[in-house]
Design a protein around this motif. Structure first.
Motif, PDB file in Angstrom:
ATOM      1  N   UNK A   1       0.811  -1.216   0.000  1.00 55.90           N
ATOM      2  CA  UNK A   1       0.000   0.000   0.000  1.00 55.90           C
ATOM      3  C   UNK A   1       0.848   1.273   0.000  1.00 55.90           C
ATOM      4  N   UNK A   2       2.175   1.139  -0.119  1.00 57.85           N
ATOM      5  CA  UNK A   2       3.041   2.320   0.027  1.00 57.85           C
ATOM      6  C   UNK A   2       2.761   3.373  -1.034  1.00 57.85           C
ATOM      7  N   UNK A   3       2.307   2.965  -2.232  1.00 59.52           N
ATOM      8  CA  UNK A   3       2.035   3.944  -3.282  1.00 59.52           C
ATOM      9  C   UNK A   3       0.827   4.823  -2.958  1.00 59.52           C
ATOM     10  N   UNK A   4      -0.008   4.398  -2.006  1.00 62.05           N
ATOM     11  CA  UNK A   4      -1.166   5.205  -1.614  1.00 62.05           C
ATOM     12  C   UNK A   4      -0.745   6.539  -1.018  1.00 62.05           C
ATOM     13  N   UNK A   5       0.514   6.619  -0.545  1.00 62.67           N
ATOM     14  CA  UNK A   5       0.981   7.819   0.146  1.00 62.67           C
ATOM     15  C   UNK A   5       1.863   8.710  -0.728  1.00 62.67           C
ATOM     16  N   UNK A   6       2.008   8.360  -2.009  1.00 63.95           N
ATOM     17  CA  UNK A   6       2.825   9.151  -2.927  1.00 63.95           C
ATOM     18  C   UNK A   6       1.893  10.105  -3.678  1.00 63.95           C
TER      19      UNK A   6
END
Length: 278
Positions: free
Chosen positions: A54-59
């Motif tokens: 889910x790290x791309x949710x914060x980019x």
């Protein structure tokens, strides 16, 4: 040391700028360690242990309608990094004096020929911040100077400072892989006056440096500038990069509070490198 598993994101970015620069900055804040820019976008690497699906949710830049992003994800081991590097790396020329290249590239006719193998370390000269810091080193007199390179990555800035005549250079990086890689690159370039250490600004003791180079990010700089200044010799110089033009004011305020004054900045796209003096 066991091979670390990395996650590789292969981003296709349109238009490339300034989207690629902003993407790299945001991924860096999210824990990504290394980046390779190419003709279509960016390759970005993060340790699998530090990664979440889910790290791309914060980019945030990925949600900007002005740009188009596509990406593929795969696992890669450190031992395969050089193959990735060789596929994507071309020599970097800084002015007419300096080239940063890999061992498999032809030796150029320049005053400062720096040979590196990055091995997941940041600082090849491709990124604007490293390129501008190399420019500053080329412009300045390093003969018989004591130098500190904070956030040294591949060690490329420390190596150039030594090639320019620095009598003592300390290179510090918090990442173990950068520490090991910088030691290899220092040996490869025959600059015995460079010592490499693993850690952060807490390692700084009572050594007084004529010149401090810090190519990190804005938040770390704001926290550590007072420590750098404590280790600057009289008439010392601080070169910093790793932030955008809009951040110059807040960095300069911190430097001014520590007794430094702005002298000059370089700019490539929206990134800057700045020189401060006592």
């Amino acid at each position: 040391m066991a091979n670390t598993i990395y996650i590789e994101y292969d981003f296709t970015v349109s238009p490339l700028q300034p989207a690629s620069d902003i993407l790299i900055a945001e991924l860096g804040e999210a824990g990504f360690e290394s980046f390779v820019e190419n003709e279509t976008g960016v390759l970005a690497y993060v340790q699998k242990d530090e990664w979440s699906e889910k790290c791309m949710d914060f980019i945030a830049i990925l949600k900007n309608p002005e740009f188009t992003f596509e990406y593929k994800v795969r696992e890669i081991e450190q031992e395969n990094w050089n193959a990735t590097w060789e596929r994507n790396f071309s020599p970097i020329q800084v002015g007419d004096q300096c080239v940063v290249r890999a061992p498999f590239h032809e030796k150029p006719e320049v005053a400062y020929d720096i040979v590196i193998e990055p091995k997941m370390s940041f600082g090849t000269g491709h990124h604007e911040t490293t390129h501008m810091m190399l420019q500053f080193v080329l412009e300045h007199d390093f003969k018989e100077k004591t130098v500190l390179d904070m956030g040294s990555g591949t060690g490329v800035l420390a190596i150039l400072a030594a090639m320019k005549g620095a009598k003592k250079v300390d290179a510090i990086d918090i990442d173990n892989w950068c520490y090991l890689n910088a030691k290899e690159n220092v040996e490869r370039n025959g600059v015995g006056q460079v010592s490499v250490f693993e850690g952060d600004a807490q390692l700084l003791g009572g050594t007084a440096y004529d010149i401090i180079l810090a190519n990190i990010n804005r938040n770390i700089l704001l926290e550590d500038i007072p420590k750098y200044v404590q280790n600057l010799a009289p008439n010392g110089i601080l070169f910093v990069s790793g932030f955008y033009k809009d951040d110059i004011s807040i960095i300069s305020e911190k430097c001014k509070a520590c007794g430094l004054k702005f002298e000059k900045n370089l700019q490539r796209n929206d990134w800057v490198a700045v020189k401060y003096v006592f």
